[in-house]
Design an enzyme around this catalytic site. Structure first.
Site, PDB file in Angstrom:
ATOM      1  N   GLU A 177       0.913  -1.526  -0.652  1.00 33.68           N
ATOM      2  CA  GLU A 177       0.146  -0.124   0.100  1.00 33.68           C
ATOM      3  C   GLU A 177       0.757   1.023  -0.014  1.00 33.68           C
ATOM      4  O   GLU A 177       0.872   2.164  -0.496  1.00 33.68           O
ATOM      5  CB  GLU A 177      -0.681   0.062   1.333  1.00 33.68           C
ATOM      6  CG  GLU A 177      -2.060   0.847   1.624  1.00 33.68           C
ATOM      7  CD  GLU A 177      -2.939   1.449   2.039  1.00 33.68           C
ATOM      8  OE1 GLU A 177      -4.001  -0.132   1.744  1.00 33.68           O
ATOM      9  OE2 GLU A 177      -2.957   1.823   2.735  1.00 33.68           O
TER      10      GLU A 177
ATOM     11  N   ARG B  36      -4.307  33.691 -16.734  1.00 39.35           N
ATOM     12  CA  ARG B  36      -5.029  34.261 -16.281  1.00 39.35           C
ATOM     13  C   ARG B  36      -4.288  35.689 -15.876  1.00 39.35           C
ATOM     14  O   ARG B  36      -3.170  35.431 -16.119  1.00 39.35           O
ATOM     15  CB  ARG B  36      -4.618  34.298 -14.464  1.00 39.35           C
ATOM     16  CG  ARG B  36      -5.472  34.519 -13.306  1.00 39.35           C
ATOM     17  CD  ARG B  36      -6.696  35.519 -13.393  1.00 39.35           C
ATOM     18  NE  ARG B  36      -6.793  36.452 -12.064  1.00 39.35           N
ATOM     19  CZ  ARG B  36      -8.371  36.965 -11.856  1.00 39.35           C
ATOM     20  NH1 ARG B  36      -8.864  37.012 -12.704  1.00 39.35           N
ATOM     21  NH2 ARG B  36      -8.340  37.740 -10.425  1.00 39.35           N
TER      22      ARG B  36
END
Length: 376
Positions: A239, A265
């Protein structure tokens, strides 16, 4: 030392990335659906490292991580990426490696195909980081075990068909007194609680799981009695090495969003990306991403070669999780007010990243592992 991935690996990555962009939409605002889970399974994600004879792909750790990375990059619902990864790595891997032959094939076939969903039920209220304080018990009764106790946080729990859980079979045995089980949802005495309301990873439901004189066939024991702690650590190795690849994918997608926003932007007559306050922040995001990616790949590489990977997995887990949180905070700052609004998805990236420093063993525990590895 070769840092290139093969043509086959690149092809598999690209295919999963392309497919993943169509996944996760059904669960926006709620938990994943069975239909969505089966769609993920059709891409092969629920059986990446499971044997081909049981419907899996038979991949090693690094190849599994590359696929999860592609999944995390393409799918905006990180909760779904986490749910699939937990199903595969914390549950299917110990079943793959420790289940008895009579149930191994049956369970792995369903887990690979997506017909079964798995949940890991280890954590208890008084035994989070200190797994030596487990209070759930299992007592042998002929060809059955009787399980009693409550688990406090089982990801996928409300949807799960099988629970990989751990209980004390020898109270005096300490580390060697814990045993692992794969418990069917249909087992008498198994009660699943309601889904928690969580800060992030919303498409992955989690709940309590209670065992009340729960009768589990001895054939569903994983490994031998007393092997539970070692089995749990084995699954955590997979994991920590592979699951966090999903966050590498998230950071890759996030970085691209930030670059595109910084180009488009405009403030004070020019793109905000021309200001060092923004460009240097993005450069740091890139640095964190690539450094954590390399640590994760190295942990997987060691795992695939059967070499000691415990410290490497802990290093990777800490690096990826903390990079994900830091990069997500930077992304909110780069997007400004719009990053605080839900439509951009930027604030969700932050909420989904925060728990990564807690699950799979808190980062404080990982630093203890690292400290011991260097001789402290």
């Amino acid at each position: 030392m070769d840092f290139d991935i093969s043509t086959a690996q690149k092809k598999r990555y690209d295919e999963i990335f392309a497919a993943a962009r169509d996944l996760g939409h059904a669960s926006v605002g709620g938990h994943f659906t069975r239909e969505e889970w089966r769609a993920v399974a059709c891409v092969g994600l629920t059986g990446l490292c499971l044997p081909a004879e049981h419907g899996g792909t038979g991949l090693g750790a690094l190849d599994t991580a590359l696929c999860i990375e592609a999944f995390g990059r393409g799918c905006s619902e990180t909760g779904l990426v986490f749910a699939v990864s937990a199903h595969l790595l914390a549950c299917a891997v110990p079943i793959r490696d420790f289940a008895a032959d009579e149930v191994r094939g049956q369970l792995l076939t369903g887990l690979s195909s997506g017909e079964l969903v798995a949940a890991n039920a280890m954590t208890e209220d008084g035994a989070g980081s200190d797994v030596g304080l487990l209070t759930a018990t299992a007592v042998r009764d002929g060809d059955m075990y009787i399980l009693d106790g409550e688990k406090s946080f089982a990801s996928n729990g409300p949807m799960a068909d099988v629970f990989v859980t751990y209980a004390v079979t020898d109270p005096a045995g300490g580390f060697l007194g814990v045993t692992a089980f794969a418990v069917p949802r249909t087992a008498d005495g198994l009660k699943v609680g309601d889904p928690f309301e969580k800060m992030g990873l919303g498409s992955c439901p989690a709940s309590r799981v209670r065992f009340q004189s729960c009768r589990v066939p001895a054939s569903h024991r994983l490994g031998e009695e007393g092997q539970g702690s070692a089995i749990f650590q084995h699954s955590m190795g997979w994991e920590r090495a592979c699951l966090f690849a999903g966050y590498v994918g998230l950071m890759e997608r996030q970085l691209q969003q930030c670059v595109e926003h910084a180009r488009s932007r405009r403030q004070f007559g020019r793109p905000i990306g021309e200001f060092q306050a923004i460009s240097h922040r993005i450069a740091t995001m890139r640095q964190r991403l690539e450094a954590s990616r390399l640590l994760l790949y190295r942990a997987c590489w060691l795992l695939d070669r059967g070499r000691d990977h415990v410290e490497a997995a802990s290093l990777a887990k800490v690096a990826v999780s903390e990079a994900a949180v830091a990069n997500s905070l930077d992304a909110v700052q780069i997007f400004g007010g719009s990053g605080y609004l839900t439509p951009t998805g930027v604030e969700q990236q932050l909420r989904d990243s925060v728990p990564s420093t807690i699950f799979s063993g808190t980062n404080e525990i990982q630093r203890e592992i690292i400290a011991r590895a260097v001789g402290l």
